[in-house]
Structure formats: structure tokens, C-alpha cells
Design a protein around this motif. Structure first.
Motif, short mmCIF file in Angstrom:
data_model
loop_
_atom_site.label_atom_id
_atom_site.label_comp_id
_atom_site.label_asym_id
_atom_site.label_seq_id
_atom_site.Cartn_x
_atom_site.Cartn_y
_atom_site.Cartn_z
N UNK A 1 -9.53 9.44 2.55
CA UNK A 1 -8.58 10.17 3.41
C UNK A 1 -8.25 9.72 4.82
N UNK A 2 -9.37 8.87 5.24
CA UNK A 2 -9.02 8.03 6.60
C UNK A 2 -8.00 7.29 6.28
N UNK A 3 -7.16 6.89 7.39
CA UNK A 3 -6.18 6.15 7.26
C UNK A 3 -6.45 4.64 7.27
N UNK A 4 -7.83 4.15 7.28
CA UNK A 4 -8.12 2.87 6.60
C UNK A 4 -9.64 2.99 6.44
N UNK B 1 0.87 -1.17 0.12
CA UNK B 1 -0.01 0.02 0.17
C UNK B 1 0.76 1.36 -0.01
N UNK B 2 0.19 2.37 0.12
CA UNK B 2 0.94 3.72 0.02
C UNK B 2 1.61 3.81 1.43
N UNK B 3 1.09 2.88 2.56
CA UNK B 3 2.02 2.94 3.80
C UNK B 3 0.65 2.96 4.83
N UNK B 4 1.33 2.64 6.04
CA UNK B 4 0.24 2.41 7.11
C UNK B 4 0.14 3.89 8.05
N UNK B 5 -0.93 3.95 8.61
CA UNK B 5 -1.36 5.01 9.43
C UNK B 5 -2.00 4.59 10.60
N UNK B 6 -2.82 5.73 11.16
CA UNK B 6 -3.39 5.50 12.56
C UNK B 6 -2.52 5.79 13.83
N UNK C 1 -16.62 9.12 5.03
CA UNK C 1 -16.96 9.51 6.48
C UNK C 1 -16.11 10.57 7.01
N UNK C 2 -15.02 10.99 6.62
CA UNK C 2 -14.37 12.24 7.04
C UNK C 2 -14.87 13.37 6.94
N UNK C 3 -14.81 14.18 8.22
CA UNK C 3 -15.29 15.55 8.04
C UNK C 3 -14.27 16.51 7.60
N UNK C 4 -14.63 17.44 6.77
CA UNK C 4 -13.80 18.37 6.37
C UNK C 4 -12.53 19.10 7.30
N UNK C 5 -13.33 19.38 8.39
CA UNK C 5 -12.48 20.05 9.50
C UNK C 5 -11.35 19.10 9.95
N UNK C 6 -11.74 17.94 10.31
CA UNK C 6 -10.92 16.73 10.79
C UNK C 6 -9.77 16.78 9.56
N UNK C 7 -9.94 16.78 8.29
CA UNK C 7 -9.17 16.56 7.18
C UNK C 7 -7.94 17.76 7.49
N UNK D 1 -11.30 7.91 11.19
CA UNK D 1 -9.86 8.44 11.92
C UNK D 1 -9.04 8.72 10.87
N UNK D 2 -8.58 10.27 11.01
CA UNK D 2 -7.42 10.37 10.11
C UNK D 2 -5.90 10.96 10.82
N UNK D 3 -5.94 10.18 12.01
CA UNK D 3 -4.81 10.49 12.68
C UNK D 3 -3.54 9.63 11.98
#
Length: 399
Positions: free
Chosen positions: A255-258, A188-193, A289-295, A263-265
Motif C-alpha cells: 500500500x505504501x507509495x514505494x 508502473x501503476x503510477x507514481x505517488x508520494x 510496514x504501513x499501519x492500518x489507521x494510516x491506510x 509513507x502512504x501520501x
């Protein structure tokens, strides 16, 4: 924090009988030692995880501390919890319950009390017992090993791309070996979270603190590889589009990590978006699912220079304020709403809905040549090429 929590427990607890305090969060190793001292007013000796009970005039400690880390996978917690309570033998139920205690009469008694609770719905053979320190270290180790597998297959994906191999074939070949298994072998492009990076950094600090510098360097290499994979993906995106994305419309899908979470952390998407903004692209982002403000907060928070150094020299990097991001990053209500005249689609989260898109319709609306960059290898690449797309995927060698 941990100290405040322990002091609060001590202040409100009724002391007419002994109490059991259970650690559930991921904590640094030997946190139970601190909690024990705060609650009981006595220190644990270095061997008290396997030693004898503490001498007190009143007998055994008033508070016994257990470690019971959770191993739930984000985006699947609900299914796991329902399976645990209703169908403990299903594939979604907990793979194990871990309980760490002091190897003393009072420690074993406390552990057994917690075992008896879990045994009402979890098969006994899935309930593991260890000493306190092994339990506390197990959660860090589990996430470190999972992150290591992701970085390992991503390292192989880079080699696949330059040798003509296919990382999907490679994953199937090595995953069929029972000693290795097929879990966490999707390039993948990489892991997140928040979990992987946080726990790796905790493990690295623990190694360095105890003078295990070579061990710390080994675990740091996993994070370095992850940064490199994200940077490599971003570089390939730019170079494939005639070495410039300035003024080009790019639609980010996910945009979410999964998938199955908002969750966008520490999401790799934030770093890719920053690099594309640095290069002057016209960016649109769609995530169900991701909110613009969180993004926008996550894009602003991450260090673009941390992406293996970034594609743009440090002295020339932009300052990404909230106001700047508000004007430069557009969010889309659907995939189709902003696909008109788009130069590239970039899949950064493997949402299931992306597999069923009408790519014939999308292709007709896009600028030509129409690029697709599949950061998770979830699409039918041959079908897309037949439609006319210029397809780039992770770990796929040259035709």
C-alpha cells in the motif's frame, strides 16, 4: 510556517555578529526574499540575487539567507546519509550539494562558510553554487523531470499493450542511449508520494502566476497522465475478471507509495482500492510496514473522482467514511493468511519479499481462475503462467 520561523529566529538570535540562515525545505521560488525582509527589515531588489550588498548604516546585512535544498530519496535516506559521512565516493552518497546565495560579497562569504562545512565529507566537485532563485527552483525542477520520465514510460506502456510490444524491452532499448539513461524508466501503476505532485503543482502555479500558461499546461499533463495510468490499471483489473469484481475476494499486496517506506501520501494504491470498493469487491490489504489507521485515512482522504474521473459515475459514487472503510477493508498479517479462496492478487508496491513468495502454494489456495496483476513488473510472469495463473502486467503486449 515560513514567516513564523523567520520571526522566531530573529527574536532568539544574538545580534553581536552576522548570522547565516539556510533554507533546507522545498520552498516556492523567491522565498528567500521574504525571509531576508523579515530578518533584516529591508527588501531585496529584483536583481539582488545577482546584485550588490544592501546599504545599511551597520554595513552588511545582519542575516544572510542561503538556499540549500535536499535531494534525498525517501526510503534510502539512511543509506545516503551514512554514505555521505563514511563513504562519500560510494553509489549511495549524495549526487550533489546545491548552495544558492546572493552574488554579493556577503552572500559569497556565507556560501563559502557552508561549502567549508560540507567539504569535510563531500568531494568539492559535488558542491554546486548558484544564485538564490536558481537553487530554489532546482528542487521543483528535479522532481518535475523525474515525474515526467515516469509518466513518459507509463504513456509508452499503454501503447505497448495494444501493439504487442514489451515495455521492459523498450526501456532497455531507449535507456541504453547515453543521452537518455536508464533511470526512472520502469513502467508502473503510477507514481505517488508527497514530493512529485506537490512540486509539480507548485511549478504549475508559478508558471500560471507569471503568465506562462502553455508551460503550466505541459507540466499539468504529467499529473493527468499519472491519473490516467492509475485509472487504466483499475479498469484493466475489472475488465480482465469478466468485467465485474462484485463480491470477489481481492488481496492487495503493498500500500505504501514505494518500497522500504511506510509513507502512504498520494499512493496510487489508495485510488485503486477506492475504485475496487466502488465496484463491490471484498478487499484485503497486506503491507509489511504501513499501519492500518494510516491506510484508511489515506483512502478516505483521496478523491476517487480524481482517478481520471473514476470507473463509477460521480452521482453513484459512495461516501467513504471511516466507519465504512473499517467495515469494508480488511488488513492481512501476511500474504498467506488471507489467500484462501482469493480471486486475484494485485501488486501495488514492489516490496522485495513479494518476489520470493511460494506461488505454487498460493495458487493451490486461490479460487480459479487465479489472477495476478503486477503493477510494477517485479515477478517472473512466464513461471507464473506455467503454474496456472492468469497474469496481467503493465506494458506487456498480448501473447
Amino acid at each position: 510556517n515560513c514567516e513564523m520561523c523567520a520571526r522566531t529566529i530573529k527574536n532568539v538570535a544574538l545580534l553581536d555578529e552576522d548570522k547565516i540562515v539556510v533554507e533546507r525545505s522545498t520552498v516556492p521560488v523567491r522565498t528567500a526574499e521574504v525571509i531576508h525582509q523579515l530578518l533584516n527589515g529591508t527588501k531585496l531588489n529584483s536583481d539582488d540575487s545577482n546584485g550588490s550588498d544592501i546599504n545599511r548604516e551597520s554595513g552588511e546585512p545582519k542575516f544572510e539567507v542561503l538556499s540549500n535544498p535536499e535531494f534525498l530519496s525517501e526510503g534510502n535516506e539512511f543509506n545516503q546519509r551514512i554514505s555521505d559521512s563514511c563513504c562519500p565516493n560510494s553509489n549511495n552518497s549524495a549526487s550533489r550539494i546545491l548552495i544558492g546565495s546572493r552574488n554579493t560579497p556577503s552572500g559569497k562569504k556565507a556560501a563559502q562558510a557552508l561549502i567549508d562545512i560540507y567539504a569535510n565529507w563531500i568531494p568539492r566537485d559535488r558542491i554546486l553554487t548558484t544564485n538564490l532563485w536558481s537553487s530554489e527552483l532546482s528542487k521543483l525542477a528535479a522532481n518535475a523531470f523525474l515525474a515526467q520520465r515516469v509518466s513518459s514510460i507509463n504513456a509508452m506502456s499503454a501503447l505497448c499493450e495494444v501493439t504487442g510490444a514489451d515495455v521492459t524491452d523498450l526501456s532497455r532499448a531507449i535507456g541504453s542511449d547515453d543521452r537518455i539513461g536508464d533511470k526512472f524508466l520502469r513502467a508502473s501503476v503510477g507514481f505517488g508520494g508527497s514530493g512529485f505532485k506537490k512540486d509539480l503543482l507548485s511549478l504549475i502555479y508559478l508558471c500560471e502566476y507569471n503568465g506562462l500558461n502553455e508551460c503550466a499546461s505541459y507540466w499539468m499533463g504529467i499529473l493527468t497522465m499519472n491519473d490516467y495510468q492509475i485509472k487504466r490499471f483499475s479498469e484493466k483489473l475489472v475488465s480482465s475478471m469478466f468485467s465485474t469484481v462484485t463480491g470477489k475476494k481481492i488481496l492487495i499486496l503493498g500500500f505504501a507509495f514505494k518500497k522500504d517506506t511506510c509513507d502512504v501520501r498520494e499512493t496510487p494504491s489508495a485510488l485503486v482500492v477506492r475504485e475496487l470498493l466502488e465496484e463491490g469487491s471484498d478487499l484485503y490489504v497486506y503491507d509489511p510496514q504501513v499501519k492500518r489507521e494510516d491506510m484508511l485515512k489515506e483512502i478516505e482522504r483521496v478523491d476517487g473522482g480524481g482517478c481520471g474521473g473514476g470507473l463509477v459515475a460521480e452521482s453513484n459514487r459512495k461516501v467513504f467514511t471511516t466507519e465504512y472503510l473499517e467495515s469494508k477493508v480488511k488488513t492481512s498479517s501476511s500474504v498467506y493468511s488471507d489467500v484462501e479462496k482469493t480471486h486475484a492478487l494485485v501488486i501495488l508496491t514492489p516490496w522485495d519479499e513479494f518476489k520470493g513468495l511460494d506461488f505454487q502454494k498460493i495458487y493451490a489456495s486461490m479460487a480459479k481462475p487465479a489472477f495476478i496483476f503486477d503493477g510494477h513488473n517485479i515477478l517472473d510472469h512466464e513461471l507464473l503462467r506455467d503454474i496456472g495463473f492468469d497474469v496481467h502486467a503493465v506494458g506487456k503486449g498480448c501473447d
